[in-house]
Design a protein around this motif. Sequence first.
Motif, PDB file in Angstrom:
ATOM      1  N   VAL A 114     -98.947  30.767 -12.667  1.00  0.00           N
ATOM      2  CA  VAL A 114     -97.689  30.656 -11.931  1.00  0.00           C
ATOM      3  C   VAL A 114     -98.037  30.562 -10.454  1.00  0.00           C
ATOM      4  O   VAL A 114     -98.694  31.446  -9.902  1.00  0.00           O
ATOM      5  CB  VAL A 114     -96.781  31.868 -12.187  1.00  0.00           C
ATOM      6  CG1 VAL A 114     -95.618  31.889 -11.197  1.00  0.00           C
ATOM      7  CG2 VAL A 114     -96.245  31.846 -13.614  1.00  0.00           C
ATOM      8  N   PHE A 115     -97.613  29.476  -9.830  1.00  0.00           N
ATOM      9  CA  PHE A 115     -97.862  29.233  -8.412  1.00  0.00           C
ATOM     10  C   PHE A 115     -96.600  29.499  -7.608  1.00  0.00           C
ATOM     11  O   PHE A 115     -95.496  29.167  -8.061  1.00  0.00           O
ATOM     12  CB  PHE A 115     -98.248  27.770  -8.175  1.00  0.00           C
ATOM     13  CG  PHE A 115     -99.677  27.437  -8.471  1.00  0.00           C
ATOM     14  CD1 PHE A 115    -100.602  27.300  -7.441  1.00  0.00           C
ATOM     15  CD2 PHE A 115    -100.093  27.234  -9.780  1.00  0.00           C
ATOM     16  CE1 PHE A 115    -101.916  26.973  -7.715  1.00  0.00           C
ATOM     17  CE2 PHE A 115    -101.408  26.903 -10.055  1.00  0.00           C
ATOM     18  CZ  PHE A 115    -102.328  26.786  -9.016  1.00  0.00           C
ATOM     19  N   PRO A 116     -96.742  30.043  -6.394  1.00  0.00           N
ATOM     20  CA  PRO A 116     -95.621  29.943  -5.467  1.00  0.00           C
ATOM     21  C   PRO A 116     -95.427  28.470  -5.132  1.00  0.00           C
ATOM     22  O   PRO A 116     -96.399  27.706  -5.032  1.00  0.00           O
ATOM     23  CB  PRO A 116     -96.082  30.749  -4.255  1.00  0.00           C
ATOM     24  CG  PRO A 116     -97.568  30.795  -4.352  1.00  0.00           C
ATOM     25  CD  PRO A 116     -97.914  30.688  -5.810  1.00  0.00           C
ATOM     26  N   ARG A 117     -94.208  28.063  -4.994  1.00  0.00           N
ATOM     27  CA  ARG A 117     -93.899  26.635  -4.864  1.00  0.00           C
ATOM     28  C   ARG A 117     -94.643  25.970  -3.705  1.00  0.00           C
ATOM     29  O   ARG A 117     -95.058  24.817  -3.797  1.00  0.00           O
ATOM     30  CB  ARG A 117     -92.394  26.485  -4.685  1.00  0.00           C
ATOM     31  CG  ARG A 117     -91.897  25.075  -4.677  1.00  0.00           C
ATOM     32  CD  ARG A 117     -90.412  25.073  -4.925  1.00  0.00           C
ATOM     33  NE  ARG A 117     -89.807  23.782  -4.697  1.00  0.00           N
ATOM     34  CZ  ARG A 117     -88.583  23.466  -5.097  1.00  0.00           C
ATOM     35  NH1 ARG A 117     -87.859  24.348  -5.744  1.00  0.00           N
ATOM     36  NH2 ARG A 117     -88.083  22.270  -4.854  1.00  0.00           N
ATOM     37  N   ASP A 118     -94.857  26.723  -2.613  1.00  0.00           N
ATOM     38  CA  ASP A 118     -95.481  26.109  -1.442  1.00  0.00           C
ATOM     39  C   ASP A 118     -96.981  25.892  -1.598  1.00  0.00           C
ATOM     40  O   ASP A 118     -97.610  25.307  -0.723  1.00  0.00           O
ATOM     41  CB  ASP A 118     -95.206  26.942  -0.185  1.00  0.00           C
ATOM     42  CG  ASP A 118     -95.856  28.314  -0.224  1.00  0.00           C
ATOM     43  OD1 ASP A 118     -96.183  28.799  -1.330  1.00  0.00           O
ATOM     44  OD2 ASP A 118     -96.036  28.914   0.849  1.00  0.00           O
ATOM     45  N   LEU A 119     -97.563  26.339  -2.707  1.00  0.00           N
ATOM     46  CA  LEU A 119     -98.991  26.125  -2.937  1.00  0.00           C
ATOM     47  C   LEU A 119     -99.250  24.989  -3.928  1.00  0.00           C
ATOM     48  O   LEU A 119    -100.395  24.596  -4.140  1.00  0.00           O
ATOM     49  CB  LEU A 119     -99.632  27.431  -3.441  1.00  0.00           C
ATOM     50  CG  LEU A 119    -101.149  27.512  -3.528  1.00  0.00           C
ATOM     51  CD1 LEU A 119    -101.821  27.199  -2.193  1.00  0.00           C
ATOM     52  CD2 LEU A 119    -101.597  28.883  -4.045  1.00  0.00           C
ATOM     53  N   LEU A 120     -98.197  24.456  -4.530  1.00  0.00           N
ATOM     54  CA  LEU A 120     -98.374  23.420  -5.554  1.00  0.00           C
ATOM     55  C   LEU A 120     -99.066  22.176  -5.018  1.00  0.00           C
ATOM     56  O   LEU A 120     -99.952  21.615  -5.677  1.00  0.00           O
ATOM     57  CB  LEU A 120     -97.019  23.023  -6.139  1.00  0.00           C
ATOM     58  CG  LEU A 120     -96.500  23.836  -7.318  1.00  0.00           C
ATOM     59  CD1 LEU A 120     -95.136  23.324  -7.712  1.00  0.00           C
ATOM     60  CD2 LEU A 120     -97.461  23.779  -8.499  1.00  0.00           C
ATOM     61  N   GLY A 121     -98.676  21.703  -3.819  1.00  0.00           N
ATOM     62  CA  GLY A 121     -99.281  20.490  -3.271  1.00  0.00           C
ATOM     63  C   GLY A 121    -100.781  20.620  -3.115  1.00  0.00           C
ATOM     64  O   GLY A 121    -101.543  19.687  -3.412  1.00  0.00           O
ATOM     65  N   ALA A 122    -101.235  21.795  -2.667  1.00  0.00           N
ATOM     66  CA  ALA A 122    -102.672  22.036  -2.521  1.00  0.00           C
ATOM     67  C   ALA A 122    -103.368  21.981  -3.871  1.00  0.00           C
ATOM     68  O   ALA A 122    -104.451  21.395  -4.009  1.00  0.00           O
ATOM     69  CB  ALA A 122    -102.909  23.381  -1.845  1.00  0.00           C
ATOM     70  N   ALA A 123    -102.756  22.581  -4.894  1.00  0.00           N
ATOM     71  CA  ALA A 123    -103.356  22.582  -6.227  1.00  0.00           C
ATOM     72  C   ALA A 123    -103.362  21.189  -6.841  1.00  0.00           C
ATOM     73  O   ALA A 123    -104.350  20.765  -7.444  1.00  0.00           O
ATOM     74  CB  ALA A 123    -102.614  23.555  -7.131  1.00  0.00           C
ATOM     75  N   TRP A 124    -102.242  20.464  -6.695  1.00  0.00           N
ATOM     76  CA  TRP A 124    -102.168  19.120  -7.268  1.00  0.00           C
ATOM     77  C   TRP A 124    -103.242  18.198  -6.695  1.00  0.00           C
ATOM     78  O   TRP A 124    -103.746  17.322  -7.391  1.00  0.00           O
ATOM     79  CB  TRP A 124    -100.792  18.522  -7.000  1.00  0.00           C
ATOM     80  CG  TRP A 124     -99.706  19.034  -7.892  1.00  0.00           C
ATOM     81  CD1 TRP A 124     -99.862  19.643  -9.109  1.00  0.00           C
ATOM     82  CD2 TRP A 124     -98.297  18.980  -7.654  1.00  0.00           C
ATOM     83  NE1 TRP A 124     -98.634  19.973  -9.643  1.00  0.00           N
ATOM     84  CE2 TRP A 124     -97.656  19.571  -8.768  1.00  0.00           C
ATOM     85  CE3 TRP A 124     -97.518  18.492  -6.609  1.00  0.00           C
ATOM     86  CZ2 TRP A 124     -96.263  19.683  -8.861  1.00  0.00           C
ATOM     87  CZ3 TRP A 124     -96.136  18.598  -6.698  1.00  0.00           C
ATOM     88  CH2 TRP A 124     -95.513  19.192  -7.812  1.00  0.00           C
ATOM     89  N   GLY A 125    -103.611  18.403  -5.452  1.00  0.00           N
ATOM     90  CA  GLY A 125    -104.610  17.537  -4.848  1.00  0.00           C
ATOM     91  C   GLY A 125    -106.040  17.969  -5.088  1.00  0.00           C
ATOM     92  O   GLY A 125    -106.969  17.239  -4.722  1.00  0.00           O
ATOM     93  N   SER A 126    -106.239  19.125  -5.700  1.00  0.00           N
ATOM     94  CA  SER A 126    -107.603  19.645  -5.828  1.00  0.00           C
ATOM     95  C   SER A 126    -107.896  20.156  -7.237  1.00  0.00           C
ATOM     96  O   SER A 126    -108.311  19.380  -8.102  1.00  0.00           O
ATOM     97  CB  SER A 126    -107.828  20.752  -4.785  1.00  0.00           C
ATOM     98  OG  SER A 126    -106.867  21.804  -4.931  1.00  0.00           O
ATOM     99  N   ALA A 127    -107.654  21.432  -7.499  1.00  0.00           N
ATOM    100  CA  ALA A 127    -108.049  22.025  -8.772  1.00  0.00           C
ATOM    101  C   ALA A 127    -107.329  21.403  -9.955  1.00  0.00           C
ATOM    102  O   ALA A 127    -107.934  21.171 -11.015  1.00  0.00           O
ATOM    103  CB  ALA A 127    -107.809  23.538  -8.728  1.00  0.00           C
ATOM    104  N   ALA A 128    -106.028  21.126  -9.821  1.00  0.00           N
ATOM    105  CA  ALA A 128    -105.294  20.525 -10.930  1.00  0.00           C
ATOM    106  C   ALA A 128    -105.787  19.112 -11.220  1.00  0.00           C
ATOM    107  O   ALA A 128    -105.900  18.704 -12.382  1.00  0.00           O
ATOM    108  CB  ALA A 128    -103.796  20.522 -10.628  1.00  0.00           C
ATOM    109  N   THR A 129    -106.089  18.368 -10.175  1.00  0.00           N
ATOM    110  CA  THR A 129    -106.620  17.013 -10.358  1.00  0.00           C
ATOM    111  C   THR A 129    -107.954  17.057 -11.090  1.00  0.00           C
ATOM    112  O   THR A 129    -108.220  16.228 -11.984  1.00  0.00           O
ATOM    113  CB  THR A 129    -106.791  16.313  -9.006  1.00  0.00           C
ATOM    114  OG1 THR A 129    -105.504  16.105  -8.427  1.00  0.00           O
ATOM    115  CG2 THR A 129    -107.489  14.966  -9.169  1.00  0.00           C
ATOM    116  N   ARG A 130    -108.796  17.994 -10.724  1.00  0.00           N
ATOM    117  CA  ARG A 130    -110.092  18.137 -11.398  1.00  0.00           C
ATOM    118  C   ARG A 130    -109.892  18.374 -12.895  1.00  0.00           C
ATOM    119  O   ARG A 130    -110.559  17.759 -13.732  1.00  0.00           O
ATOM    120  CB  ARG A 130    -110.863  19.308 -10.775  1.00  0.00           C
ATOM    121  CG  ARG A 130    -112.250  19.546 -11.351  1.00  0.00           C
ATOM    122  CD  ARG A 130    -112.899  20.742 -10.656  1.00  0.00           C
ATOM    123  NE  ARG A 130    -114.210  21.059 -11.201  1.00  0.00           N
ATOM    124  CZ  ARG A 130    -115.336  20.503 -10.791  1.00  0.00           C
ATOM    125  NH1 ARG A 130    -115.315  19.607  -9.833  1.00  0.00           N
ATOM    126  NH2 ARG A 130    -116.495  20.845 -11.335  1.00  0.00           N
TER     127      ARG A 130
END
Length: 399
Positions: free
Chosen positions: A82-98
């Motif tokens: 569960v992410f705070p909404r303001d951290l999603l963009g950072a995750a989508w561009g890095s760890a989630a993409t991986r």
Amino acid sequence: MRTIDDEERRARLARRHGLLTGLPDAAAATRAMTVLHATEAATVHLSLWARVPGITVADVDAALYDDRALVKQLAMRRTLFVFPRDLLGAAWGSAATRVAVQQRKQLAKWVVEAGLAADPDAWIDHACAEVLAALADGVPRTTRELRALVPTLEGRIQRGTPDKRWSGEFPIAAWVMTTLGAEGRVLRGPNAGHWRLNKPSWVRSDHWLRDAEPAWPEDKGYAELVRRWLATFGPGTEADIVWWLGATKTIVRRALADIGAVEVGLHPSPRSGTPPTGWVLPDDVDPVDPVEPWAALLPTLDPTVMGWKERAFYLDPADTPYLFDTNGNAGNTAWWGGRVVGCWVQDEDAVVKVLLRHDIGSEGAAALDAEAERLTAWLDGVRIVNVYASPQMKGAALG
């Protein structure tokens, strides 16, 4: 170089993780922890119960599904958080993409092995497009409901080998949805079952979060994840961050440099005897005051117990085989004074019981018993079934 000893690390943990004085609400508690583990649905609610005085199941569900301040996303180590909404963009561009790249590659392999298509990438693109079209009306749908609308999802694949209990032939739908989720194109919407069970419905990200930030550039995304991790868990070692992030040393070292992280000394580990180097944020070098002893009951895969790879400053290494599974996943844990001292289980009547592995004195035992009574009342007869139950929890159940 300043040394931060184990006592100070435990004091930092107590304050920053909301375990000493609590945090105001679900969103604040999640931001304080960077993310919450969500592999087991009940972990989210129980992690927040431990940190937010007076929180209810309805409060947690509202933050997830009404306010949407919190969002479930597959990311680090192919784990659901569960992410705070303001951290999603950072995750989508890095760890989630991986994770998404790895997931799509594995899915393509299964598509070919199952004989579903000779061109697996085209098959995946087509299946994903059909799913997104089926969700275009904004109605959340479970995987089962999507299979009824998208016949492509009925393709079947073989998982496991005959000697495995869980092996067999399964619809490919679940892995298509996991790939779409890792890519951030769909999200887990309202839970279709009881809050303690993981039965998600799916929604399109562009519908669920209409004003969401786009994916950040990869280096900035990783830097932000590491910055948040250090704010929650610092000091930590490079090995801790590599493990938690599910990334490489190269990625972690670049992120540490990008955020200007500062080196500090830590106490030697029992195994190596060599003082390791830890990292903190540049404005987080000053000492923090000691804290009074505190008690907490944390759920399976709670972010506190799962925050570090090297856990000796809060966990007796001799307890690891009893409180963690062979993959390093923590079961329920009982804490006193910043250390894990045992676990907790429920009996047949859903009463919470504390199982100690150490003599913590009458004050500590009484404090944990009070927490057990408080959790029993909060659960109000609901029994939690854990996939990642520790050996001590299983032993208690068998006993």
